[in-house]
Design a protein around this motif. Structure first.
Motif, PDB file in Angstrom:
ATOM      1  N   LEU A  19      69.154  57.580  71.382  1.00  0.00           N
ATOM      2  CA  LEU A  19      70.163  58.626  71.632  1.00  0.00           C
ATOM      3  C   LEU A  19      71.559  58.021  71.799  1.00  0.00           C
ATOM      4  O   LEU A  19      72.550  58.531  71.268  1.00  0.00           O
ATOM      5  N   ALA A  20      71.626  56.933  72.569  1.00  0.00           N
ATOM      6  CA  ALA A  20      72.914  56.265  72.785  1.00  0.00           C
ATOM      7  C   ALA A  20      73.482  55.747  71.475  1.00  0.00           C
ATOM      8  O   ALA A  20      74.688  55.891  71.186  1.00  0.00           O
ATOM      9  N   CYS A  25      77.206  56.529  66.735  1.00  0.00           N
ATOM     10  CA  CYS A  25      77.360  56.813  65.308  1.00  0.00           C
ATOM     11  C   CYS A  25      78.162  58.099  65.093  1.00  0.00           C
ATOM     12  O   CYS A  25      79.070  58.163  64.245  1.00  0.00           O
ATOM     13  N   SER A  26      77.811  59.126  65.861  1.00  0.00           N
ATOM     14  CA  SER A  26      78.539  60.402  65.762  1.00  0.00           C
ATOM     15  C   SER A  26      79.998  60.238  66.189  1.00  0.00           C
ATOM     16  O   SER A  26      80.914  60.830  65.601  1.00  0.00           O
ATOM     17  N   LEU A  27      80.206  59.424  67.230  1.00  0.00           N
ATOM     18  CA  LEU A  27      81.575  59.181  67.718  1.00  0.00           C
ATOM     19  C   LEU A  27      82.424  58.533  66.637  1.00  0.00           C
ATOM     20  O   LEU A  27      83.573  58.942  66.389  1.00  0.00           O
ATOM     21  N   HIS A  28      81.863  57.510  65.964  1.00  0.00           N
ATOM     22  CA  HIS A  28      82.620  56.831  64.908  1.00  0.00           C
ATOM     23  C   HIS A  28      82.845  57.742  63.711  1.00  0.00           C
ATOM     24  O   HIS A  28      83.805  57.560  62.942  1.00  0.00           O
ATOM     25  N   LEU A  36      78.784  63.736  72.332  1.00  0.00           N
ATOM     26  CA  LEU A  36      78.762  64.084  73.754  1.00  0.00           C
ATOM     27  C   LEU A  36      77.397  64.621  74.169  1.00  0.00           C
ATOM     28  O   LEU A  36      76.890  64.315  75.260  1.00  0.00           O
ATOM     29  N   GLN A  37      76.761  65.389  73.305  1.00  0.00           N
ATOM     30  CA  GLN A  37      75.423  65.921  73.624  1.00  0.00           C
ATOM     31  C   GLN A  37      74.417  64.784  73.790  1.00  0.00           C
ATOM     32  O   GLN A  37      73.604  64.780  74.727  1.00  0.00           O
ATOM     33  N   ASP A  38      74.493  63.805  72.887  1.00  0.00           N
ATOM     34  CA  ASP A  38      73.554  62.677  72.974  1.00  0.00           C
ATOM     35  C   ASP A  38      73.809  61.848  74.225  1.00  0.00           C
ATOM     36  O   ASP A  38      72.871  61.470  74.946  1.00  0.00           O
TER      37      ASP A  38
END
Length: 672
Positions: A19-20, A25-28, A36-38
Motif C-alpha cells: 500500500l505504501a 507511485c500514485s503520488l509521483h 492519500l487513501q493508500d
C-alpha cells in the motif's frame, strides 16, 4: 500495476508495504487522492508495520504541503522520526524526488521554528489531542513540542549537515529541552563555519550570558550590532525563557547606560541605541525605561519622528508618564508645534512637576525661553477665559493654572512670570497669598508698573479707590489691553467708583495742562464705563492736545457711532470735532464732509463751533480747495454743494468767484 496485482492476490503478504509503495507511485503520478487513501489505510491499520507506517507518514506529509497544511506535514514527520529516525531518513532520500526535497526541508524548518515559538498553538501540539488517536498516531502522546522538534531538527541536520537553519533549529530545540550547554557547543561549531551569522551570534550571546561569561556575551552582541541585524532577535525572543530574556534585557540596558555615561558623540549614541533596541526586544517590545532613553537618544541625533514613535509607545501603555509626556513635548518644541508641545508639557506638569521642571532647566537657554513663553501664553489665555466667563467654580482649571504658574517662577525669575502667578492666585481667591508673593517678588512699593497695578487691584479690595486709580492710570498709558484684563477682576460697583474718581482726576489734570497724566485717567474712565461717549470725548480732546490725532479720531468715530440718544447740539459738535481732527491729519475732503453734515443738522450750532476752532476763514479756504478740485474734475454738482456750504461759513471771495464759474461752465445743465 504490479502493486495492484499483488494487492489483489488472496494471500495478503506485505499488505502495508505494498500500500505504501502504491501510494508513492500514485503520488509521483500526481494522483494525490489515490495516494492519500493508500497512505491513510497504512496509518490507520490495526496492526501497523513500523517501516510501512513511516513511508505512509512521509508520503502523506508531502501531500499535505500541496494542500497548504504545512503544520500537519511537520507533525507527520515528527511522528515518523519518533517511530524510527533512520528509516525516515532513508524514506526521504529514496522516495522524495530532488525537486520536492528542498521545499520539504524548508517547510519542516519553518514549522519547527513556529512550534518552538508557540505561534500556532500555545501550549504545544494540541491539535493532536483534538484528533482521534489511531494506529501509529498513538506515538504522539502528552508532552511539549520541543522534544519532537529536536528529533525533526536532527533529521534535517542528517539530511544536510551544512544547512545553518537546520543547525539553529536543532540548537533552539536543545535549549528548550534544557540542554543549554549542548546547544551552546553546537552553535560554537556552527559559528566556526560562518563567523558573521547574526542568528547564531545572538543565540550564542544569550547562552554565554546565561553561563556567566559576560565579556564573551557582550563581544558577541557587539558583532551583531556591527553587522546591523538586530532584527534577528525578534524570533529568538519567542524561544528564550523569561528569566534568560530578563538577563539579556538587564545586560543591554546597563551596557547602554555605561556607553552614554562614558562615550561622547553620535557614534556612542548610536551604539547605545542598538543595545537599547536589543533590551526592548528582549522585554517583548515594551520596556518603559529603555524606550525613554532610546527616545532621548533619537532626539539627540535629530531623528525626531523616530523619537516620537518611542514616546507614543510609552504613553499608549502609561498615559500619565511625566517623563514621556515632557520628552514628547520637547520633540514637539523642536518641530515648532506649539499646541502639541504645550499640551504635553502641561499634562506632564500636572502629573509630576518635580520631574518636569528640572528637565526644562536642563535645556538650552533658547529652548527654555520658548517653552516659558508658550506656557505663559497658554496660561494667560486660559486665565482670561476663566475670568471673563466669571465661572470661578472651575476648580480644576484654577488648579492647573497654579501648577503652570508655580513651574514658571521656578524656571525663570522674570517679572512677567511672577505677575502671572499673582494673577492666578487672585483668580483663585487667594488674595493674602497673592499680596505676600507680590511683595516678596517686587517689594512693598513696586517700581514695575504691571506689579504696581496688581498691588492696586488688591488695595481696591480695601476700598483704596484713589490709590488704585492712580496705579491703573499709569498702566493705561503703557498697555491698555493689560489694564482691560485686570479690570475683569473688578466687579461692576467698584468699576463705577473707579470711573468717577478717574474722570474727576482727569478733568483736574486737563485744566492744569497735564495732558499725559490726564490721558491715563481718561483711559481708565473709558474702560470702566464700557466706552461711555462722554469719556471718549474727553480722551479725544486730551489726545488732540498731545497731537495724537489718529487715536483721537478713533475715539470720535466710536462717539459718533453711539449717537442714537444724544442731543442735536452734541451731535453737531461731535461732527465738528471730528472734522477738526481730520484737518489735523490732512484728510481735508473727509473733514469737509463732517462739517457739511454738522451744518445740515443745525447750522447756527455748527457755525458757533467752527468759530471756536478752527475758525471760519481757515475752514472756507479748505472748502475752496476741495470745491476747486471737484470743479477741475467736472464734478459740478459736488463742487456746487461744497461751495454753497462754504459760503454759509464765510463769504470768501475765491469761493464766490468759483460759484460764478460754476454757473457759467454748467449753464447748459441743471445743477440744482
Amino acid at each position: 500495476d504490479i502493486c495492484d496485482h499483488l494487492l489483489a492476490a488472496e494471500q495478503k503478504t506485505y499488505y502495508n508495504t505494498l500500500l505504501a509503495l502504491r501510494g508513492f507511485c500514485s503520488l509521483h503520478a500526481h494522483d494525490h487522492q489515490q495516494a492519500l487513501q493508500d497512505f491513510q489505510k497504512v496509518i490507520e491499520h490495526d496492526s501497523p508495520h513500523p517501516n510501512s507506517c513511516i513511508k505512509a507518514l512521509c508520503g502523506r506529509g508531502l501531500i499535505r504541503i500541496s494542500g497548504g497544511s504545512q503544520y500537519l506535514t511537520a507533525l507527520d514527520y515528527i511522528t515518523s522520526c519518533q517511530l524510527k529516525a533512520e528509516e525516515t531518513i532513508f524514506t526521504i532520500k529514496s522516495y522524495v524526488p530532488w525537486n520536492q526535497r528542498g521545499l520539504l526541508l524548508k517547510v519542516l524548518q519553518e514549522e519547527g521554528q513556529k512550534m518552538l515559538q508557540k505561534k500556532r498553538y500555545p501550549g504545544g501540539s494540541s491539535v493532536c489531542g483534538q484528533k482521534k488517536k489511531q494506529g501509529c498516531l498513538d506515538f504522539l502522546t502528552e508532552g511539549k513540542d520541543a522534544p519532537g522538534v529536536y528529533q525533526l531538527a536532527s533529521l534535517l541536520v542528517e539530511l544536510d549537515a551544512s544547512d545553518e537553519a537546520s543547525q539553529v533549529l536543532c540548537a533552539d530545540a536543545m535549549y528548550q529541552t534544557g540542554c543549554a550547554e549542548e546547544a551552546r557547543k553546537l552553535l560554537l561549531l556552527s559559528l566556526s563555519r560562518n563567523p558573521q551569522s547574526s542568528p547564531i551570534l545572538a543565540r550564542l550571546a544569550l547562552l554565554q550570558l546565561k553561563k556567566g561569561f559576560t565579556y564573551d556575551g557582550n563581544q558577541l552582541l557587539k558583532k551583531v550590532i556591527r553587522i546591523g541585524d538586530t532584527s534577528c532577535l525578534l524570533p529568538i525572543m519567542d524561544i528564550f525563557k523569561d528569566e534568560d530574556r530578563k538577563l539579556m534585557q538587564t545586560h543591554c540596558h546597563f551596557r547602554a547606560l555605561t556607553i552614554l555615561q562614558d562615550g561622547q558623540g553620535d557614534a556612542a549614541t548610536k551604539e547605545a541605541i542598538a543595545y537599547l533596541s536589543i533590551a526592548i526586544i528582549a522585554a517583548g517590545g515594551y520596556a518603559e525605561d529603555c524606550l525613554l532613553i532610546r527616545a532621548r537618544c533619537y532626539g539627540h541625533l535629530g531623528q525626531k519622528k523616530t523619537a516620537l514613535f518611542d514616546f507614543n509607545a510609552i504613553l499608549k501603555e502609561a498615559p500619565g508618564n511625566a517623563q514621556a509626556l515632557s520628552g514628547r513635548g520637547f520633540i514637539y518644541l523642536a518641530l515648532k508645534q506649539q499646541k502639541e508641545a504645550v499640551q504635553d508639557l502641561v499634562s506632564a506638569l500636572k502629573v509630576e512637576a518635580g520631574v518636569v521642571v528640572p528637565a526644562i532647566l536642563s535645556l538650552k537657554h533658547e529652548a527654555q525661553g520658548l517653552i516659558t513663553q508658550w506656557l505663559l501664553q497658554h496660561g494667560r489665555t486660559a486665565l482670561t477665559e476663566l475670568i471673563t466667563s466669571k465661572d470661578l467654580s472651575k476648580e480644576e482649571t484654577s488648579r492647573d493654572l497654579l501648577v503652570i504658574a508655580k513651574a514658571l517662577i521656578k524656571i525663570c525669575k522674570d517679572a512677567q512670570y511672577h505677575i502671572f502667578y499673582t494673577d492666578v492666585l487672585i483668580a483663585s481667591g487667594k488674595y493674602e497669598e497673592a499680596l505676600q508673593h507680590l511683595q516678596e517678588a517686587f517689594g512693598h512699593s513696586p517700581a514695575n508698573d504691571f506689579a504696581s497695578a496688581r498691588l492696586a487691584l488688591l488695595q481696591l479690595r480695601r476700598r483704596k479707590v484713589a490709590m488704585a486709580a492712580h496705579s491703573f492710570s499709569i498702566l493705561a498709558k503703557r498697555d491698555e489691553n493689560e489694564l482691560r484684563f485686570l479690570l475683569s477682576f473688578v466687579d461692576t460697583k467698584q468699576q463705577q467708583h473707579l470711573c468717577q474718581v478717574a474722570a474727576q482726576e482727569g478733568n483736574v489734570l486737563m485744566k492744569g495742562c497735564h495732558y499725559e497724566k490726564a490721558l491715563g485717567y481718561y483711559t481708565l474712565a473709558v474702560l470702566t464705563s464700557k466706552a461711555n461717549p462722554r469719556y471718549l470725548r474727553h480722551r479725544a480732546a486730551c489726545l488732540m492736545h498731545l497731537k495724537q490725532y489718529d487715536q483721537a479720531l478713533k475715539d470720535m468715530e466710536k462717539v459718533i457711532q453711539k449717537h442714537g440718544c444724544n442731543s442735536l447740539k452734541t451731535r453737531v459738535e461731535d461732527h465738528c470735532s471730528k472734522g477738526h481732527l481730520l484737518l489735523s491729519v490732512a484728510e481735508e475732503e473727509a473733514a469737509v464732509r463732517q462739517y457739511i453734515e454738522a451744518l445740515q443738522l443745525d447750522e447756527p450750532v455748527a457755525l458757533c463751533s467752527i468759530m471756536k476752532s478752527p475758525g471760519s476763514e481757515i475752514l472756507t479756504r479748505t472748502f475752496h480747495k476741495i470745491a476747486q478740485h471737484h470743479f477741475e474734475r467736472q464734478h459740478y454738482e459736488e463742487a456746487w454743494k461744497i461751495t454753497d456750504y462754504g459760503l454759509k461759513i464765510h463769504g470768501n471771495t475765491e469761493l464766490k468767484k468759483l460759484k460764478t464759474r460754476l454757473k457759467r461752465e454748467a449753464s447748459s445743465c441743471s445743477i440744482h
